[in-house]
Design a protein around this motif. Structure first.
Motif, PDB file in Angstrom:
ATOM      1  N   GLU A 299       1.083  -1.255  -0.260  1.00  0.00           N
ATOM      2  CA  GLU A 299       0.102   0.157  -0.119  1.00  0.00           C
ATOM      3  C   GLU A 299       0.856   1.261  -0.007  1.00  0.00           C
ATOM      4  O   GLU A 299       2.144   1.214   0.757  1.00  0.00           O
ATOM      5  CB  GLU A 299      -0.873   0.014   1.246  1.00  0.00           C
ATOM      6  CG  GLU A 299      -1.991  -1.175   1.237  1.00  0.00           C
ATOM      7  CD  GLU A 299      -3.017  -1.149   0.129  1.00  0.00           C
ATOM      8  OE1 GLU A 299      -3.224   0.166  -0.470  1.00  0.00           O
ATOM      9  OE2 GLU A 299      -3.727  -2.260  -0.033  1.00  0.00           O
ATOM     10  N   ALA A 300       0.407   2.390  -0.627  1.00  0.00           N
ATOM     11  CA  ALA A 300       1.177   3.434  -0.608  1.00  0.00           C
ATOM     12  C   ALA A 300       1.707   4.143   0.585  1.00  0.00           C
ATOM     13  O   ALA A 300       2.669   4.959   0.543  1.00  0.00           O
ATOM     14  CB  ALA A 300       0.211   4.539  -1.709  1.00  0.00           C
ATOM     15  N   ASP A 301       0.815   4.078   1.702  1.00  0.00           N
ATOM     16  CA  ASP A 301       1.499   4.794   2.866  1.00  0.00           C
ATOM     17  C   ASP A 301       2.089   3.823   3.738  1.00  0.00           C
ATOM     18  O   ASP A 301       2.031   4.125   4.768  1.00  0.00           O
ATOM     19  CB  ASP A 301       0.124   5.296   3.629  1.00  0.00           C
ATOM     20  CG  ASP A 301      -0.933   4.141   3.883  1.00  0.00           C
ATOM     21  OD1 ASP A 301      -0.738   2.818   3.397  1.00  0.00           O
ATOM     22  OD2 ASP A 301      -1.779   4.517   4.527  1.00  0.00           O
ATOM     23  N   THR A 302       2.645   2.749   3.107  1.00  0.00           N
ATOM     24  CA  THR A 302       3.268   1.549   4.076  1.00  0.00           C
ATOM     25  C   THR A 302       4.677   2.365   4.348  1.00  0.00           C
ATOM     26  O   THR A 302       5.319   2.746   3.306  1.00  0.00           O
ATOM     27  CB  THR A 302       3.472   0.374   3.446  1.00  0.00           C
ATOM     28  OG1 THR A 302       2.176  -0.157   3.247  1.00  0.00           O
ATOM     29  CG2 THR A 302       4.201  -0.718   4.263  1.00  0.00           C
ATOM     30  N   PRO A 303       5.167   2.387   5.599  1.00  0.00           N
ATOM     31  CA  PRO A 303       6.352   3.006   5.681  1.00  0.00           C
ATOM     32  C   PRO A 303       7.718   2.112   5.454  1.00  0.00           C
ATOM     33  O   PRO A 303       7.375   0.778   5.535  1.00  0.00           O
ATOM     34  CB  PRO A 303       6.419   3.258   7.410  1.00  0.00           C
ATOM     35  CG  PRO A 303       5.460   2.609   7.987  1.00  0.00           C
ATOM     36  CD  PRO A 303       4.570   1.951   6.881  1.00  0.00           C
TER      37      PRO A 303
ATOM     38  N   GLY B 128       1.090  -8.727  17.809  1.00  0.00           N
ATOM     39  CA  GLY B 128      -0.566  -8.903  18.105  1.00  0.00           C
ATOM     40  C   GLY B 128      -1.230  -8.511  17.120  1.00  0.00           C
ATOM     41  O   GLY B 128      -2.511  -8.359  17.049  1.00  0.00           O
ATOM     42  N   ALA B 129      -0.825  -7.808  15.885  1.00  0.00           N
ATOM     43  CA  ALA B 129      -1.560  -7.493  14.867  1.00  0.00           C
ATOM     44  C   ALA B 129      -1.416  -7.912  13.443  1.00  0.00           C
ATOM     45  O   ALA B 129      -0.224  -8.604  13.491  1.00  0.00           O
ATOM     46  CB  ALA B 129      -1.604  -5.834  14.904  1.00  0.00           C
ATOM     47  N   ASP B 130      -2.260  -7.596  12.498  1.00  0.00           N
ATOM     48  CA  ASP B 130      -2.191  -8.110  11.297  1.00  0.00           C
ATOM     49  C   ASP B 130      -1.156  -7.147  10.583  1.00  0.00           C
ATOM     50  O   ASP B 130      -1.558  -5.985  10.296  1.00  0.00           O
ATOM     51  CB  ASP B 130      -3.449  -8.192  10.577  1.00  0.00           C
ATOM     52  CG  ASP B 130      -4.115  -9.588  10.920  1.00  0.00           C
ATOM     53  OD1 ASP B 130      -3.803 -10.370  11.395  1.00  0.00           O
ATOM     54  OD2 ASP B 130      -5.404  -9.427  10.892  1.00  0.00           O
ATOM     55  N   ASN B 131      -0.007  -7.673  10.250  1.00  0.00           N
ATOM     56  CA  ASN B 131       1.233  -6.542   9.600  1.00  0.00           C
ATOM     57  C   ASN B 131       0.829  -6.696   7.907  1.00  0.00           C
ATOM     58  O   ASN B 131       0.649  -8.034   7.699  1.00  0.00           O
ATOM     59  CB  ASN B 131       2.227  -7.055   9.797  1.00  0.00           C
ATOM     60  CG  ASN B 131       2.532  -6.802  11.437  1.00  0.00           C
ATOM     61  OD1 ASN B 131       3.106  -5.631  11.650  1.00  0.00           O
ATOM     62  ND2 ASN B 131       2.630  -7.890  12.082  1.00  0.00           N
ATOM     63  N   PRO B 132       0.884  -5.628   7.594  1.00  0.00           N
ATOM     64  CA  PRO B 132       0.667  -5.449   6.121  1.00  0.00           C
ATOM     65  C   PRO B 132       1.862  -6.169   5.265  1.00  0.00           C
ATOM     66  O   PRO B 132       2.952  -5.992   5.840  1.00  0.00           O
ATOM     67  CB  PRO B 132       0.376  -3.978   5.772  1.00  0.00           C
ATOM     68  CG  PRO B 132       1.624  -3.224   6.807  1.00  0.00           C
ATOM     69  CD  PRO B 132       1.167  -4.395   8.018  1.00  0.00           C
ATOM     70  N   THR B 133       1.626  -6.403   4.064  1.00  0.00           N
ATOM     71  CA  THR B 133       2.930  -6.674   3.309  1.00  0.00           C
ATOM     72  C   THR B 133       3.738  -5.372   2.986  1.00  0.00           C
ATOM     73  O   THR B 133       3.121  -4.221   2.885  1.00  0.00           O
ATOM     74  CB  THR B 133       2.362  -7.281   1.679  1.00  0.00           C
ATOM     75  OG1 THR B 133       1.495  -8.145   1.778  1.00  0.00           O
ATOM     76  CG2 THR B 133       3.427  -7.409   0.864  1.00  0.00           C
ATOM     77  N   GLY B 134       4.942  -5.356   3.269  1.00  0.00           N
ATOM     78  CA  GLY B 134       5.876  -4.247   3.366  1.00  0.00           C
ATOM     79  C   GLY B 134       7.090  -4.359   2.950  1.00  0.00           C
ATOM     80  O   GLY B 134       7.568  -5.315   2.188  1.00  0.00           O
TER      81      GLY B 134
END
Length: 421
Positions: A357-361, A369-375
């Motif tokens: 996603e465009a706003d992924t650092p 403990g959270a769903d981590n995005p593809t990054g």
């Protein structure tokens, strides 16, 4: 240039060669000796053999599946047209990054399978360094009429198909060999081979592409049980002379007897090789387009065989790293790795950037403990800083991961498509 773009552009403007116009339905097996040390690398032709069937691809013949650390190009001796290309890695190119390679020249066997040409060809093999620059090359002729290409009527070893997805000319053929299984342990080997198949096919994208694979178990039994463990002073005369402590790394299990491995499979259609070692010791190894070798008696057999197949079939890099390492000779951070699941961001385009996603650092922060995005998570390919992976965890990172990460799944899907579509 990224490997994917290289693959796409390699045949740009070229007319794709037709299999039936240039090849017969046979395999030409070419054996090489890869020799030298860190400063002087050479390739020698050891011999050529032919087998009864070609199990490899019949389309996209003049394209590379991946870049690898070695590439083979076959050209017509008459016209100079590129007829076939393939790529690989080898134990030799790994050894070149060891301290021993600075002082002691060594030789390593390597085998490449190509379709049998109908007319004389020239074959060029090139090895590259970690910066993806040519480091050694050889060009030699191959004439299908050459009387010294070994032709034997081989009776195949006993074998059993564990999974059939399709005919050999359409599906990807994987042979599974027994290492350190005694003659009365044949059924144990077949059961272990089935476990390996089930584990691989339980992971995506393999689970959705079962019809694109054949797995055959080959009864390459040994006179004695187990494999060699040098750190214990134990040397075993197993079928392929496998041993732990490769390059003095205790968990690294490999075989230097590549010619014998391929001899054992004559008469059986195969493109990729898995070798199961009958030992409870933990370890294994996977070399792209050469073989997977892993232990079948250890509790981590299922994840490890799948991980190593990720190396040998998929050309995937390890995603684990060591906290105190910022740089290795194998993965310089100023060069984009050819492997599709890690990046230095030197030339990221064509890998998994479309999944982010465009706003992924960058670097992407792991949220416990959270769903981590593809990054782009920092650390991978043994290097803590300057190399990135797509996910916090992956089958190519830990044995406890339940799946391949998004970058690995994308890379594997692209490769399966390359071979089958």
């Amino acid at each position: 240039m990224t490997p994917i773009l290289y693959l796409l552009l390699s045949a740009a403007g070229l007319t794709a060669p037709a299999f039936d116009d240039n090849f017969t339905d046979r395999t030409l097996r070419i054996d090489y000796q890869l020799c030298g040390d860190k400063s002087d690398r050479q390739i020698f032709l050891a011999g050529m053999k032919t087998d009864s069937i070609w199990a490899g691809r019949r389309h996209r013949l003049n394209e590379l599946p991946l870049e690898g650390r070695g590439q083979l190009t076959m050209t017509s001796a008459e016209t100079g047209d590129t007829l076939y290309r393939t790529s690989f890695c080898s134990l030799f190119t790994e050894w070149l990054d060891t301290d021993e390679a600075t002082s002691t020249p060594r030789a390593f066997e390597h085998t490449v399978l190509v379709p049998m040409p109908k007319a004389p060809v020239n074959i060029t093999v090139t090895l590259t360094d970690p910066h993806r620059r040519p480091a050694a090359t050889i060009t030699h002729p191959a004439d299908p009429a050459d009387i010294l290409i070994e032709r034997r009527n081989i009776t195949p070893l006993p074998h059993r198909y564990l999974h059939r997805g399709g005919d050999s000319d359409k599906a990807i053929d994987v042979a599974i060999l027994a290492e350190g299984y005694s003659h009365d342990q044949l059924e144990l080997f077949y059961a272990d081979a089935l476990t390996a198949v089930e584990s691989i096919l339980s992971h995506q994208p393999f689970a959705d592409r079962k019809e694109d694979f054949n797995f055959v178990a080959v009864a390459s039994t040994s006179d004695v049980e187990d494999v060699s463990k040098p750190k214990y002073g134990q040397w075993i005369d197993s079928a392929f002379g496998s041993h732990f402590s490769t390059f003095y790394s205790d968990r690294y299990l490999t075989s230097r007897n590549v010619f014998k491995i391929n001899d054992t499979l004559r008469g059986i259609p195969y493109e990729h090789i898995i070798i199961l070692a009958n030992t409870p010791e933990y370890g294994g190894g996977g070399i792209y387009n050469s073989y997977t070798l892993t232990t079948s008696r250890h509790d981590a057999f299922r994840p490890v065989v799948t991980h190593e197949f990720g190396h040998s079939f998929g050309g995937l890099a390890d995603e684990y790293f060591y906290e105190n390492e910022a740089y290795t000779n194998e993965y310089p951070v100023n060069t984009e790795p050819w492997e599709q699941n890690v990046t230095t961001l030197t030339d990221f385009k064509g890998k998994w950037e479309n999944l982010i996603e465009a706003d992924t650092p960058v670097p992407t922060v792991i949220s416990e403990g959270a769903d981590n995005p593809t990054g782009l998570y920092e650390g991978g390919a043994y290097v803590a800083k300057g190399i990135y992976r797509s996910s916090p965890d992956c089958r190519m990172k830990t044995n406890t991961a339940t799946h391949f990460c998004p970058a690995c799944q994308l890379a594997l899907t692209r490769l399966i498509d390359f071979y089958t579509r």
